[in-house]
Each structure stands twice: as structure tokens, then as C-alpha cells.
Design a protein around this motif. Structure first.
Motif, PDB file in Angstrom:
ATOM      1  N   THR A 245      54.049  28.090   7.114  1.00  0.00           N
ATOM      2  CA  THR A 245      54.529  29.437   7.434  1.00  0.00           C
ATOM      3  C   THR A 245      54.772  29.542   8.931  1.00  0.00           C
ATOM      4  OG1 THR A 245      53.230  30.361   5.616  1.00  0.00           O
ATOM      5  CG2 THR A 245      54.028  31.895   7.290  1.00  0.00           C
ATOM      6  N   GLU A 246      55.957  30.015   9.300  1.00  0.00           N
ATOM      7  CA  GLU A 246      56.266  30.177  10.716  1.00  0.00           C
ATOM      8  C   GLU A 246      55.285  31.152  11.344  1.00  0.00           C
ATOM      9  OE1 GLU A 246      60.093  31.322  13.549  1.00  0.00           O
ATOM     10  OE2 GLU A 246      60.231  31.463  11.373  1.00  0.00           O
ATOM     11  N   VAL A 247      54.624  30.709  12.389  1.00  0.00           N
ATOM     12  CA  VAL A 247      53.586  31.540  12.997  1.00  0.00           C
ATOM     13  C   VAL A 247      54.205  32.708  13.766  1.00  0.00           C
ATOM     14  CG1 VAL A 247      53.472  30.123  15.090  1.00  0.00           C
ATOM     15  CG2 VAL A 247      51.510  31.491  14.435  1.00  0.00           C
ATOM     16  N   PRO A 248      53.697  33.923  13.585  1.00  0.00           N
ATOM     17  CA  PRO A 248      54.243  35.082  14.300  1.00  0.00           C
ATOM     18  C   PRO A 248      53.919  35.011  15.799  1.00  0.00           C
ATOM     19  CG  PRO A 248      53.014  35.754  12.344  1.00  0.00           C
ATOM     20  CD  PRO A 248      52.698  34.314  12.586  1.00  0.00           C
ATOM     21  N   ILE A 249      54.933  35.256  16.621  1.00  0.00           N
ATOM     22  CA  ILE A 249      54.758  35.295  18.072  1.00  0.00           C
ATOM     23  C   ILE A 249      55.371  36.589  18.592  1.00  0.00           C
ATOM     24  CG2 ILE A 249      55.303  34.195  20.283  1.00  0.00           C
ATOM     25  CD1 ILE A 249      55.565  31.542  18.804  1.00  0.00           C
ATOM     26  N   LEU A 250      54.585  37.340  19.355  1.00  0.00           N
ATOM     27  CA  LEU A 250      55.072  38.561  19.979  1.00  0.00           C
ATOM     28  C   LEU A 250      55.018  38.386  21.490  1.00  0.00           C
ATOM     29  CD1 LEU A 250      55.962  41.569  19.603  1.00  0.00           C
ATOM     30  CD2 LEU A 250      53.553  42.173  19.908  1.00  0.00           C
ATOM     31  N   VAL A 251      56.165  38.519  22.138  1.00  0.00           N
ATOM     32  CA  VAL A 251      56.228  38.453  23.596  1.00  0.00           C
ATOM     33  C   VAL A 251      56.079  39.875  24.132  1.00  0.00           C
ATOM     34  CG1 VAL A 251      57.657  37.865  25.595  1.00  0.00           C
ATOM     35  CG2 VAL A 251      57.670  36.386  23.567  1.00  0.00           C
ATOM     36  N   VAL A 252      55.162  40.045  25.082  1.00  0.00           N
ATOM     37  CA  VAL A 252      54.859  41.373  25.611  1.00  0.00           C
ATOM     38  C   VAL A 252      55.099  41.414  27.118  1.00  0.00           C
ATOM     39  CG1 VAL A 252      53.055  43.088  25.998  1.00  0.00           C
ATOM     40  CG2 VAL A 252      53.165  41.869  23.815  1.00  0.00           C
ATOM     41  N   GLY A 253      55.966  42.328  27.548  1.00  0.00           N
ATOM     42  CA  GLY A 253      56.196  42.545  28.973  1.00  0.00           C
ATOM     43  C   GLY A 253      55.305  43.671  29.464  1.00  0.00           C
TER      44      GLY A 253
ATOM     45  N   GLY B 244      59.140  38.548  18.320  1.00  0.00           N
ATOM     46  CA  GLY B 244      59.119  39.985  18.533  1.00  0.00           C
ATOM     47  C   GLY B 244      59.016  40.277  20.024  1.00  0.00           C
ATOM     48  N   TYR B 245      59.416  41.489  20.424  1.00  0.00           N
ATOM     49  CA  TYR B 245      59.352  41.841  21.845  1.00  0.00           C
ATOM     50  C   TYR B 245      58.969  43.297  22.019  1.00  0.00           C
ATOM     51  CZ  TYR B 245      60.532  42.388  26.750  1.00  0.00           C
ATOM     52  OH  TYR B 245      60.456  42.647  28.108  1.00  0.00           O
ATOM     53  N   VAL B 246      57.982  43.538  22.874  1.00  0.00           N
ATOM     54  CA  VAL B 246      57.532  44.890  23.199  1.00  0.00           C
ATOM     55  C   VAL B 246      57.195  44.935  24.680  1.00  0.00           C
ATOM     56  CG1 VAL B 246      55.707  46.608  22.869  1.00  0.00           C
ATOM     57  CG2 VAL B 246      56.574  45.365  20.902  1.00  0.00           C
ATOM     58  N   GLU B 247      57.502  46.075  25.331  1.00  0.00           N
ATOM     59  CA  GLU B 247      57.053  46.277  26.695  1.00  0.00           C
ATOM     60  C   GLU B 247      55.989  47.365  26.690  1.00  0.00           C
ATOM     61  OE1 GLU B 247      60.198  46.879  29.492  1.00  0.00           O
ATOM     62  OE2 GLU B 247      60.909  44.817  29.300  1.00  0.00           O
TER      63      GLU B 247
ATOM     64  N   LEU C 280      52.202  47.567  20.249  1.00  0.00           N
ATOM     65  CA  LEU C 280      52.407  46.116  20.255  1.00  0.00           C
ATOM     66  C   LEU C 280      51.547  45.431  19.194  1.00  0.00           C
ATOM     67  CD1 LEU C 280      50.137  44.059  21.808  1.00  0.00           C
ATOM     68  CD2 LEU C 280      50.800  45.500  23.725  1.00  0.00           C
ATOM     69  N   PHE C 281      50.336  45.939  18.964  1.00  0.00           N
ATOM     70  CA  PHE C 281      49.507  45.351  17.905  1.00  0.00           C
ATOM     71  C   PHE C 281      50.064  45.700  16.532  1.00  0.00           C
ATOM     72  CE2 PHE C 281      46.538  44.918  21.402  1.00  0.00           C
ATOM     73  CZ  PHE C 281      45.925  43.701  21.122  1.00  0.00           C
ATOM     74  N   LYS C 282      50.588  46.904  16.404  1.00  0.00           N
ATOM     75  CA  LYS C 282      51.229  47.295  15.143  1.00  0.00           C
ATOM     76  C   LYS C 282      52.461  46.430  14.884  1.00  0.00           C
ATOM     77  CE  LYS C 282      53.086  51.330  12.720  1.00  0.00           C
ATOM     78  NZ  LYS C 282      53.357  52.777  12.786  1.00  0.00           N
ATOM     79  N   GLU C 283      53.221  46.159  15.948  1.00  0.00           N
ATOM     80  CA  GLU C 283      54.406  45.312  15.830  1.00  0.00           C
ATOM     81  C   GLU C 283      54.025  43.902  15.388  1.00  0.00           C
ATOM     82  OE1 GLU C 283      58.590  44.329  16.381  1.00  0.00           O
ATOM     83  OE2 GLU C 283      57.500  46.229  16.220  1.00  0.00           O
ATOM     84  N   LEU C 284      52.964  43.359  15.974  1.00  0.00           N
ATOM     85  CA  LEU C 284      52.538  42.008  15.608  1.00  0.00           C
ATOM     86  C   LEU C 284      52.104  41.940  14.150  1.00  0.00           C
ATOM     87  CD1 LEU C 284      51.978  39.106  16.615  1.00  0.00           C
ATOM     88  CD2 LEU C 284      49.629  39.831  16.997  1.00  0.00           C
ATOM     89  N   LEU C 285      51.348  42.939  13.715  1.00  0.00           N
ATOM     90  CA  LEU C 285      50.933  42.965  12.311  1.00  0.00           C
ATOM     91  C   LEU C 285      52.141  43.101  11.390  1.00  0.00           C
ATOM     92  CD1 LEU C 285      47.775  45.235  12.608  1.00  0.00           C
ATOM     93  CD2 LEU C 285      47.823  42.790  12.127  1.00  0.00           C
TER      94      LEU C 285
ATOM     95  N   ILE D 197      54.061  49.063   7.228  1.00  0.00           N
ATOM     96  CA  ILE D 197      52.800  48.947   7.966  1.00  0.00           C
ATOM     97  C   ILE D 197      52.201  50.352   8.097  1.00  0.00           C
ATOM     98  CG2 ILE D 197      51.840  48.549  10.265  1.00  0.00           C
ATOM     99  CD1 ILE D 197      52.309  46.022   8.795  1.00  0.00           C
ATOM    100  N   ARG D 198      50.920  50.451   7.770  1.00  0.00           N
ATOM    101  CA  ARG D 198      50.248  51.737   7.950  1.00  0.00           C
ATOM    102  C   ARG D 198      48.871  51.466   8.544  1.00  0.00           C
ATOM    103  NH1 ARG D 198      47.242  55.110   4.281  1.00  0.00           N
ATOM    104  NH2 ARG D 198      47.632  53.565   2.674  1.00  0.00           N
TER     105      ARG D 198
END
Length: 203
Positions: A119-127, A154-157, A169-174, A189-190
Motif C-alpha cells: 500500500t502506498e504510504v500516505p505522505i503529507l507535506v506541511v508548510g 497531500g499539502y497543507v500550510e 493537517l491531521f484531519k487531512e492526513l487521516l 472523515i469525521r
């Protein structure tokens, strides 16, 4: 039985990794910079689609490279558990191009060393440090397009200082983790309870 999701938070020195984690869990921010010298584990709990999850958040000290093998991981105490994390948050300072280059390097190494994973591992880049918007080295849109279109992440600032978009950002990662089928195949997501109050319960 409560399932555990392991999340490794990685970034160059001074980008605000620990501040982001502490805002998420404790709603707390310190103006005093304390370098992360050892790996630290936080264990907040969240409810996702009616199911409770324990998040094992690894605050990883700056590492020269992502461990390429299990033996390398266990030889360096700072890297324990990093290779087998369920997801990654890669943090950079929007005002520091060197910290972005560091994230770029680590992301590439994660992809290379985990490509055999089913499974492709989820990666979230955070600025981080969005409150210093006028000092940024690259427009937000340009970074977002690069990260989302080219890196497929994924990307969040956010601003750890002002607790802006930290919960997001944690909600986005989940959300990424669920959409890629890491756990149950839900599309919505809830986040309930403590997370909605901008805090988490430590188990």
C-alpha cells in the motif's frame, strides 16, 4: 480493540515539528525554541467514523537520511519505528528554502525505500509558519502544485504559533490514509470528541 496508527513527523531543525504536535495535543505553544535531540512519542486518541484510534506520533529529531534498511534504523535510536510508520508528516518552514529541500530529499528516500510496500504510504507535506507569509521563498500555489501533482502527496500550510490549520493537517492526513485503504474503506472523515475541541485525550 483500539487500533494504532503510527505517524512519523520529520523536518529540518527549527521548522516547528514539535510545536505543531504540541498545539494539536495540548493547545500549547512556546516562544522558546528547544531543539529536538531525541525521538519522542505522543499518544493522543481520536475517533474516526465511529472507531477509536490511538495515534502514535513520532517526533523525529533531524536525521541525515531516511533509514534504507531495518538494520540502519535500529542502529540509530532517533530512527526507531520510522521505516514502519503508517504515514508521514514532512514539515518545512515556508520562509526557508533549505528546509524545503530537506523535505524533498526525505520524501524521495521514503518512496525509494518503501516502494515494495503493498500500500502506498500516505505522505503529507506541511508548510509551517504561515504567519510569516510575506517572507516566504515561493508562492503557495506553486508549492501546492509541485507537491500534489508531481510528488503525489497531500499539502497543507499552517501556523503552529497561532494554531491555524493544525487540526486540519491531521484531519487531512487521516483522510489520505483512509482514501488509500490503510484501514477501512470509508470516503468520509469525521473527527469527534476531543479532536473537534482542538485537543486530544492522552491514553
Amino acid at each position: 480493540m483500539v487500533e494504532t496508527l503510527s505517524i512519523a513527523v520529520i523536518g529540518a531543525p527549527g521548522v516547528g515539528k514539535t510545536s505543531i504536535i504540541r498545539q494539536f495535543i495540548y493547545n500549547d505553544f512556546s516562544e522558546v525554541y528547544t531543539p529536538t535531540r531525541t525521538r519522542y512519542v505522543y499518544r493522543p486518541s481520536v475517533i474516526l467514523n465511529g472507531i477509536m484510534y490511538e495515534l502514535k506520533i513520532l517526533d523525529v529529531p533531524p536525521i541525515s537520511s531516511f533509514p534504507s534498511s531495518s538494520s540502519q534504523e535500529w542502529l540509530d535510536l532517533r530512527c526507531r519505528g520510522v521505516r514502519n510508520a503508517n504515514a508521514y508528516i514532512l514539515v518545512y518552514d515556508i520562509c526557508c528554502v533549505e528546509s524545503f529541500e530537506y523535505v524533498k530529499m526525505i520524501r524521495q528516500q521514503i518512496v525509494e525505500h518503501r516502494e515494495g510496500s503493498s500500500t502506498e504510504v500516505p505522505i503529507l507535506v506541511v508548510g509551517n509558519k504561515r504567519d510569516l507569509q510575506r517572507q516566504r521563498f515561493m508562492p503557495r500555489r506553486a508549492v501546492s502544485v509541485l507537491v500534489k501533482k508531481t510528488w503525489k502527496c497531500g499539502y497543507v500550510e499552517c501556523s503552529a504559533k497561532f494554531n491555524w490549520h493544525v487540526v486540519l493537517l491531521f484531519k487531512e492526513l487521516l483522510g489520505i490514509a483512509v482514501s488509500r485503504g490503510m484501514r477501512q474503506n470509508h470516503t468520509a472523515i469525521r473527527l469527534q470528541g476531543a479532536l473537534q475541541r482542538n485537543r486530544c485525550t492522552i491514553m
